[in-house]
Design a protein around this motif. Structure first.
Motif, PDB file in Angstrom:
ATOM      1  N   ALA A  53      10.109   9.265   3.502  1.00  0.00           N
ATOM      2  CA  ALA A  53       8.982  10.007   2.911  1.00  0.00           C
ATOM      3  C   ALA A  53       9.212  11.511   3.026  1.00  0.00           C
ATOM      4  O   ALA A  53       8.898  12.271   2.106  1.00  0.00           O
ATOM      5  CB  ALA A  53       7.672   9.611   3.598  1.00  0.00           C
ATOM      6  N   LEU A  54       9.784  11.945   4.152  1.00  0.00           N
ATOM      7  CA  LEU A  54      10.076  13.373   4.328  1.00  0.00           C
ATOM      8  C   LEU A  54      11.050  13.864   3.264  1.00  0.00           C
ATOM      9  O   LEU A  54      10.962  15.004   2.799  1.00  0.00           O
ATOM     10  CB  LEU A  54      10.684  13.648   5.712  1.00  0.00           C
ATOM     11  CG  LEU A  54       9.929  13.198   6.960  1.00  0.00           C
ATOM     12  CD1 LEU A  54      10.659  13.649   8.211  1.00  0.00           C
ATOM     13  CD2 LEU A  54       8.507  13.723   6.959  1.00  0.00           C
ATOM     14  N   MET A  55      11.991  13.002   2.881  1.00  0.00           N
ATOM     15  CA  MET A  55      13.036  13.370   1.922  1.00  0.00           C
ATOM     16  C   MET A  55      12.632  13.096   0.469  1.00  0.00           C
ATOM     17  O   MET A  55      13.409  13.340  -0.444  1.00  0.00           O
ATOM     18  CB  MET A  55      14.320  12.591   2.231  1.00  0.00           C
ATOM     19  CG  MET A  55      14.972  12.946   3.552  1.00  0.00           C
ATOM     20  SD  MET A  55      15.787  14.543   3.515  1.00  0.00           S
ATOM     21  CE  MET A  55      17.175  14.207   2.434  1.00  0.00           C
ATOM     22  N   GLY A  56      11.422  12.566   0.271  1.00  0.00           N
ATOM     23  CA  GLY A  56      11.002  12.210  -1.084  1.00  0.00           C
ATOM     24  C   GLY A  56      11.766  11.024  -1.630  1.00  0.00           C
ATOM     25  O   GLY A  56      11.997  10.920  -2.829  1.00  0.00           O
ATOM     26  N   LEU A  57      12.154  10.085  -0.746  1.00  0.00           N
ATOM     27  CA  LEU A  57      12.971   8.939  -1.154  1.00  0.00           C
ATOM     28  C   LEU A  57      12.202   7.610  -1.100  1.00  0.00           C
ATOM     29  O   LEU A  57      12.824   6.550  -1.082  1.00  0.00           O
ATOM     30  CB  LEU A  57      14.219   8.845  -0.257  1.00  0.00           C
ATOM     31  CG  LEU A  57      15.227   9.986  -0.398  1.00  0.00           C
ATOM     32  CD1 LEU A  57      16.345   9.859   0.643  1.00  0.00           C
ATOM     33  CD2 LEU A  57      15.812  10.036  -1.798  1.00  0.00           C
ATOM     34  N   VAL A  58      10.875   7.677  -1.061  1.00  0.00           N
ATOM     35  CA  VAL A  58      10.085   6.441  -1.107  1.00  0.00           C
ATOM     36  C   VAL A  58      10.181   5.879  -2.525  1.00  0.00           C
ATOM     37  O   VAL A  58       9.867   6.571  -3.503  1.00  0.00           O
ATOM     38  CB  VAL A  58       8.605   6.717  -0.733  1.00  0.00           C
ATOM     39  CG1 VAL A  58       7.759   5.469  -0.945  1.00  0.00           C
ATOM     40  CG2 VAL A  58       8.502   7.170   0.712  1.00  0.00           C
ATOM     41  N   ALA A  59      10.648   4.626  -2.625  1.00  0.00           N
ATOM     42  CA  ALA A  59      10.913   4.024  -3.939  1.00  0.00           C
ATOM     43  C   ALA A  59       9.623   3.871  -4.748  1.00  0.00           C
ATOM     44  O   ALA A  59       8.670   3.248  -4.295  1.00  0.00           O
ATOM     45  CB  ALA A  59      11.578   2.665  -3.750  1.00  0.00           C
ATOM     46  N   LYS A  60       9.640   4.477  -5.932  1.00  0.00           N
ATOM     47  CA  LYS A  60       8.474   4.387  -6.819  1.00  0.00           C
ATOM     48  C   LYS A  60       8.790   3.391  -7.948  1.00  0.00           C
ATOM     49  O   LYS A  60       9.944   3.178  -8.269  1.00  0.00           O
ATOM     50  CB  LYS A  60       8.172   5.772  -7.407  1.00  0.00           C
ATOM     51  CG  LYS A  60       7.787   6.802  -6.356  1.00  0.00           C
ATOM     52  CD  LYS A  60       7.661   8.176  -6.972  1.00  0.00           C
ATOM     53  CE  LYS A  60       7.341   9.226  -5.898  1.00  0.00           C
ATOM     54  NZ  LYS A  60       7.304  10.587  -6.439  1.00  0.00           N
ATOM     55  N   PRO A  61       7.795   2.763  -8.559  1.00  0.00           N
ATOM     56  CA  PRO A  61       6.351   2.945  -8.356  1.00  0.00           C
ATOM     57  C   PRO A  61       5.764   2.105  -7.235  1.00  0.00           C
ATOM     58  O   PRO A  61       4.608   2.273  -6.877  1.00  0.00           O
ATOM     59  CB  PRO A  61       5.776   2.519  -9.710  1.00  0.00           C
ATOM     60  CG  PRO A  61       6.718   1.448 -10.178  1.00  0.00           C
ATOM     61  CD  PRO A  61       8.080   1.859  -9.691  1.00  0.00           C
ATOM     62  N   ALA A  62       6.556   1.176  -6.668  1.00  0.00           N
ATOM     63  CA  ALA A  62       5.995   0.302  -5.623  1.00  0.00           C
ATOM     64  C   ALA A  62       5.547   1.108  -4.407  1.00  0.00           C
ATOM     65  O   ALA A  62       4.497   0.858  -3.828  1.00  0.00           O
ATOM     66  CB  ALA A  62       7.020  -0.743  -5.215  1.00  0.00           C
ATOM     67  N   GLY A  63       6.364   2.104  -4.018  1.00  0.00           N
ATOM     68  CA  GLY A  63       6.036   2.919  -2.849  1.00  0.00           C
ATOM     69  C   GLY A  63       5.247   4.156  -3.239  1.00  0.00           C
ATOM     70  O   GLY A  63       5.507   4.769  -4.277  1.00  0.00           O
ATOM     71  N   ARG A  64       4.283   4.510  -2.419  1.00  0.00           N
ATOM     72  CA  ARG A  64       3.479   5.711  -2.692  1.00  0.00           C
ATOM     73  C   ARG A  64       2.962   6.301  -1.391  1.00  0.00           C
ATOM     74  O   ARG A  64       2.928   5.629  -0.350  1.00  0.00           O
ATOM     75  CB  ARG A  64       2.322   5.397  -3.641  1.00  0.00           C
ATOM     76  CG  ARG A  64       1.434   4.251  -3.197  1.00  0.00           C
ATOM     77  CD  ARG A  64       0.484   3.769  -4.297  1.00  0.00           C
ATOM     78  NE  ARG A  64      -0.158   2.520  -3.911  1.00  0.00           N
ATOM     79  CZ  ARG A  64      -1.275   2.447  -3.204  1.00  0.00           C
ATOM     80  NH1 ARG A  64      -1.878   3.560  -2.800  1.00  0.00           N
ATOM     81  NH2 ARG A  64      -1.794   1.278  -2.899  1.00  0.00           N
ATOM     82  N   ILE A  65       2.580   7.569  -1.460  1.00  0.00           N
ATOM     83  CA  ILE A  65       1.979   8.259  -0.310  1.00  0.00           C
ATOM     84  C   ILE A  65       0.525   8.539  -0.669  1.00  0.00           C
ATOM     85  O   ILE A  65       0.217   9.541  -1.337  1.00  0.00           O
ATOM     86  CB  ILE A  65       2.740   9.570   0.014  1.00  0.00           C
ATOM     87  CG1 ILE A  65       4.201   9.253   0.356  1.00  0.00           C
ATOM     88  CG2 ILE A  65       2.082  10.316   1.174  1.00  0.00           C
ATOM     89  CD1 ILE A  65       5.072  10.478   0.579  1.00  0.00           C
TER      90      ILE A  65
END
Length: 348
Positions: A53-65
């Motif tokens: 999440a810090l690196m902006g690598l959360v897989a989208k669209p399944a992953g979100r903040i």
């Protein structure tokens, strides 16, 4: 020391067919300039997801903040677009992954892979980038850099490949280096060399490091502070000495008790019973209560806050409430606490 990174109430959710997995649930921590913060916990505790999440690598669209802030030098990374994050990744923040072969392109010479970031972020000419790549290979301890720069990843051993990955991560002199279990796939001797290399680089470059691991011996050797994660939350945080010599959360006791040491070779390891909870439906109260032999009635009803032990040491357990019974870690755990810390320092 100046705070370079401040994470506030970070939540990360993954939408699946079975429901929404609350992988990270309200994480808070900070990182100071030139400091090493270790994040420890069992598999599935949320360590890697937090740093992705810090690196902006959360897989989208399944992953979100869905909520939270990641303040890096005063700017909130959560609010940046993918294009804006590309300017941060590699240049200001870099990441070393667990398996170097998944990070390196097998069809590309390693020199070119190091030069990519230098040409993209630093706007160096090919000649200047080549010179810098040779310097980086030398910095990370790869012999004969002039020869090695033109070789492919398969021509390197596992430890040497990890050194190449570190060289790529350091290419643009990032302020923050995230290392996600960088020594897990390596044998013990090479592990020690990689840890020593990272400490040496930090001393030379003043880089701040977030080190993810499940190996508490490594933590004792490299970290300044430790954050213990369980079920998507930080349950204890403090300096290395505070967490090793005065741990307060029963989960931390369990982690320490399950680590073998030279002094405790004849003793049975202390296993943590049960399994982590289902984070599609997080349990009511303390997520660790069902596995905690010291759990109080309130643990099953209400989530504990982070109680202050010292100015730098906090733990989320109702055992720290003034009305709670005074419970000490088991003797076997106490012996291991000292043994792991001592062995880590002997290696440093």
């Amino acid at each position: 020391m100046e705070t370079i990174l401040d994470v506030k109430n970070l939540h990360v959710t993954f939408d699946t067919y079975g429901g929404s997995v609350q992988a990270v649930r309200g994480v808070n921590f900070s990182l100071k300039k030139g400091e090493t913060l270790a994040i420890v916990g069992e598999s599935g505790s949320g360590k890697s997801v937090t740093t992705k999440a810090l690196m902006g690598l959360v897989a989208k669209p399944a992953g979100r903040i869905p909520q939270g802030e990641i303040l890096f030098n005063g700017k909130d990374l959560v609010q940046l677009s993918d294009k804006e994050m590309q300017k941060v990744r590699g240049k200001e923040m870099s990441m070393i992954f667990q398996d170097p072969m998944t990070s390196l392109n097998p069809t590309m010479k390693i020199g070119k892979q190091i030069m990519e970031g230098l040409i993209l972020h630093q706007k160096l000419s090919k000649q200047a980038a080549t010179k810098r790549a040779l310097e980086l290979l030398e910095l990370v301890g790869i012999p004969e850099p002039q020869k090695r720069i033109n070789q492919y990843p398969h021509q390197f051993s596992g430890g040497m490949r990890q050194r190449v990955v570190i060289a790529i991560a350091l290419a643009c002199n990032p302020q923050v280096l995230i290392a996600d279990e960088p020594t897990t796939a390596l044998d013990v001797t090479i592990q020690a060399q990689i840890i020593e290399l990272m400490k040496d680089i930090q001393a030379k470059m003043g880089t701040s490091i977030i080190f993810i691991t499940h190996d508490l011996g490594v933590v004792a050797n490299i970290a300044d502070r430790v954050a213990v994660m369980y079920a998507g939350k930080i349950v204890e945080v403090g300096t290395v000495d505070e967490v090793f010599y005065n741990p307060k959360h029963p989960y931390t006791w369990g982690l320490l008790g399950s680590m073998p040491t030279v002094d405790s070779a004849d003793e049975k390891l202390v296993a943590i019973p049960g399994t982590p909870p289902d984070l599609i439906h997080p349990p009511k109260g303390d997520a660790f209560a069902a596995r905690n032999e010291y759990a109080l009635a309130v643990d099953f009803e209400e989530e504990p806050p982070l109680f202050k032990v010292s100015d730098t040491h906090y733990a989320a357990t109702w055992l720290l409430h003034e009305d709670a019974p005074k419970i000490e870690p088991p003797q076997a755990v106490k012996r291991r606490m000292k043994g792991i810390a001592a062995e880590g320092r002997e290696q440093s």
